[in-house]
Scaffold this motif. Sequence first.
Motif, PDB file in Angstrom:
ATOM      1  N   ALA A  65       1.127  -1.264  -0.172  1.00 33.97           N
ATOM      2  CA  ALA A  65      -0.084   0.067  -0.024  1.00 33.97           C
ATOM      3  C   ALA A  65       0.413   1.493   0.214  1.00 33.97           C
ATOM      4  N   GLY A  66       2.173   0.861   0.728  1.00 38.48           N
ATOM      5  CA  GLY A  66       2.606   2.273   0.640  1.00 38.48           C
ATOM      6  C   GLY A  66       3.301   2.603  -0.636  1.00 38.48           C
ATOM      7  N   PHE A  67       3.759   1.428  -1.717  1.00 28.18           N
ATOM      8  CA  PHE A  67       4.366   1.751  -2.202  1.00 28.18           C
ATOM      9  C   PHE A  67       3.527   2.369  -3.832  1.00 28.18           C
ATOM     10  N   SER A  68       2.429   1.794  -3.802  1.00 27.65           N
ATOM     11  CA  SER A  68       1.710   1.614  -4.582  1.00 27.65           C
ATOM     12  C   SER A  68       0.953   3.175  -4.265  1.00 27.65           C
ATOM     13  N   ALA A  69       0.475   3.898  -3.397  1.00 25.65           N
ATOM     14  CA  ALA A  69       0.407   4.984  -2.820  1.00 25.65           C
ATOM     15  C   ALA A  69       0.588   5.923  -3.158  1.00 25.65           C
ATOM     16  N   GLY A  70       2.544   5.618  -2.695  1.00 27.88           N
ATOM     17  CA  GLY A  70       3.034   6.923  -2.759  1.00 27.88           C
ATOM     18  C   GLY A  70       3.659   6.991  -3.966  1.00 27.88           C
ATOM     19  N   LEU A  71       3.954   5.641  -5.025  1.00 25.75           N
ATOM     20  CA  LEU A  71       4.007   6.289  -6.833  1.00 25.75           C
ATOM     21  C   LEU A  71       3.022   6.960  -7.157  1.00 25.75           C
ATOM     22  N   LEU A  72       1.492   6.799  -7.305  1.00 29.25           N
ATOM     23  CA  LEU A  72       1.112   7.098  -7.361  1.00 29.25           C
ATOM     24  C   LEU A  72       1.246   8.802  -7.030  1.00 29.25           C
ATOM     25  N   ALA A  73       1.447   9.185  -5.961  1.00 27.27           N
ATOM     26  CA  ALA A  73       1.724  10.955  -5.025  1.00 27.27           C
ATOM     27  C   ALA A  73       2.886  11.188  -6.322  1.00 27.27           C
ATOM     28  N   ASP A  74       4.117   9.880  -6.595  1.00 23.51           N
ATOM     29  CA  ASP A  74       4.703  10.779  -7.100  1.00 23.51           C
ATOM     30  C   ASP A  74       4.065  11.108  -8.308  1.00 23.51           C
ATOM     31  N   ILE A  75       3.153  10.925  -9.085  1.00 21.65           N
ATOM     32  CA  ILE A  75       2.983  11.296 -10.753  1.00 21.65           C
ATOM     33  C   ILE A  75       1.783  12.430 -10.791  1.00 21.65           C
ATOM     34  N   ILE A  76       0.611  11.911  -9.586  1.00 24.07           N
ATOM     35  CA  ILE A  76       0.249  12.855  -9.407  1.00 24.07           C
ATOM     36  C   ILE A  76       0.361  14.602  -9.341  1.00 24.07           C
ATOM     37  N   VAL A  89       9.801   6.473   0.882  1.00 26.84           N
ATOM     38  CA  VAL A  89       9.245   6.581   2.203  1.00 26.84           C
ATOM     39  C   VAL A  89       7.648   5.732   2.934  1.00 26.84           C
ATOM     40  N   TYR A  90       6.771   6.348   2.234  1.00 30.13           N
ATOM     41  CA  TYR A  90       5.602   5.081   2.238  1.00 30.13           C
ATOM     42  C   TYR A  90       5.571   4.022   2.529  1.00 30.13           C
ATOM     43  N   CYS A  91       6.646   3.623   1.441  1.00 31.79           N
ATOM     44  CA  CYS A  91       6.751   1.916   1.596  1.00 31.79           C
ATOM     45  C   CYS A  91       7.490   1.315   2.968  1.00 31.79           C
ATOM     46  N   LEU A  92       8.175   2.224   3.219  1.00 29.03           N
ATOM     47  CA  LEU A  92       8.923   1.723   5.139  1.00 29.03           C
ATOM     48  C   LEU A  92       7.867   2.341   5.507  1.00 29.03           C
ATOM     49  N   ILE A  93       7.859   3.477   5.581  1.00 31.36           N
ATOM     50  CA  ILE A  93       6.906   3.120   6.552  1.00 31.36           C
ATOM     51  C   ILE A  93       5.960   2.665   7.091  1.00 31.36           C
ATOM     52  N   GLY A  94       4.941   1.510   5.735  1.00 31.50           N
ATOM     53  CA  GLY A  94       4.246   0.636   6.386  1.00 31.50           C
ATOM     54  C   GLY A  94       4.456  -0.108   6.878  1.00 31.50           C
ATOM     55  N   TYR A  95       5.125  -0.220   6.633  1.00 31.72           N
ATOM     56  CA  TYR A  95       6.518  -1.726   6.930  1.00 31.72           C
ATOM     57  C   TYR A  95       7.368  -1.387   8.742  1.00 31.72           C
ATOM     58  N   ALA A 116       1.621   9.323  14.643  1.00 29.37           N
ATOM     59  CA  ALA A 116       3.190  10.421  15.193  1.00 29.37           C
ATOM     60  C   ALA A 116       4.085   9.889  14.614  1.00 29.37           C
ATOM     61  N   ALA A 117       4.271   8.337  14.693  1.00 29.72           N
ATOM     62  CA  ALA A 117       6.144   8.425  14.792  1.00 29.72           C
ATOM     63  C   ALA A 117       6.077   8.006  12.284  1.00 29.72           C
ATOM     64  N   GLY A 118       4.780   8.025  12.029  1.00 31.18           N
ATOM     65  CA  GLY A 118       4.885   8.326  10.788  1.00 31.18           C
ATOM     66  C   GLY A 118       4.980   9.582  10.254  1.00 31.18           C
ATOM     67  N   ALA A 119       4.646  11.021  10.449  1.00 29.80           N
ATOM     68  CA  ALA A 119       5.005  11.958  10.631  1.00 29.80           C
ATOM     69  C   ALA A 119       5.722  12.516  10.109  1.00 29.80           C
ATOM     70  N   LEU A 120       6.564  12.098  12.060  1.00 27.94           N
ATOM     71  CA  LEU A 120       8.117  12.652  12.077  1.00 27.94           C
ATOM     72  C   LEU A 120       9.096  11.769  11.033  1.00 27.94           C
ATOM     73  N   GLY A 122       8.073  10.562   7.808  1.00 25.19           N
ATOM     74  CA  GLY A 122       7.731  10.495   6.463  1.00 25.19           C
ATOM     75  C   GLY A 122       9.038  12.044   5.976  1.00 25.19           C
ATOM     76  N   THR A 123       9.108  13.203   6.749  1.00 25.30           N
ATOM     77  CA  THR A 123       9.045  13.889   7.470  1.00 25.30           C
ATOM     78  C   THR A 123      10.600  14.403   6.387  1.00 25.30           C
ATOM     79  N   VAL A 124      11.297  13.567   7.457  1.00 24.05           N
ATOM     80  CA  VAL A 124      13.152  13.287   7.963  1.00 24.05           C
ATOM     81  C   VAL A 124      13.370  12.701   6.281  1.00 24.05           C
ATOM     82  N   LEU A 125      12.724  11.294   6.543  1.00 27.61           N
ATOM     83  CA  LEU A 125      12.856  10.686   5.539  1.00 27.61           C
ATOM     84  C   LEU A 125      12.650  11.649   3.802  1.00 27.61           C
TER      85      LEU A 125
END
Length: 199
Positions: A65-76, A89-95, A116-120, A122-125
């Motif tokens: 889900a993270g990889f798919s959503a991230g790839l869509l967010a990369d191209i939209i 980033v989303y792939c790692l956070i999803g894992y 909270a951990a995902g937002a932190l 995600g922003t840093v990564l």
Amino acid sequence: MLNAPENAPAAGRKPVAAVVLVVALALQVSVANRLPLPGEITPDLVLLAVVALALVYGSLTGIVAGFSAGLLADIIPPADHTIGRYALVYCLIGYVCGLAAGEMDRQSLVPFAAVAAGALAGTVLYAATGMMLGDPRSSWALVSRMVPLQVLYDVIASPFVVWSVLRITGRYEHRERSRDRMAVPAARYRAMSGRGSGL
């Protein structure tokens, strides 16, 4: 190690996850990105959807889900960065959030801590990958200004997104479990009626 909770129905996991991600992406682009919030930062609804799906279905679904959503967010549009940054980033956070899926039933604060951990993270990564790729908009000064607001906005938005996803997936799993419970008595009844007719 990849984990998938045993009670997650395999047949309905993909359609539910796909619908959740498409709705989150549409709301991110059409609503969240247009909110006039202080700091010019908006809640990351896609990240929240990935975290919720990972918490419900486990780390394997979190990765996909993270990889798919991230790839869509990369191209939209309005994508203005190197393709693949959000996917990574989303792939790692999803894992990572999927590893906490087993704690969902035991502790009610797990979703908030995961958001909270995902937002932190995600922003840093995202900033770190931008610095590695030479993005002039990525700097530690910008990250230190963005992180508190990003975490705050995501935690504030999490009841609306994460709990909605948990309810949607919970309703689906409840329906599947009730069907499974009915299948056993029906099979027993057929077996008993077959034996009875043979006598």
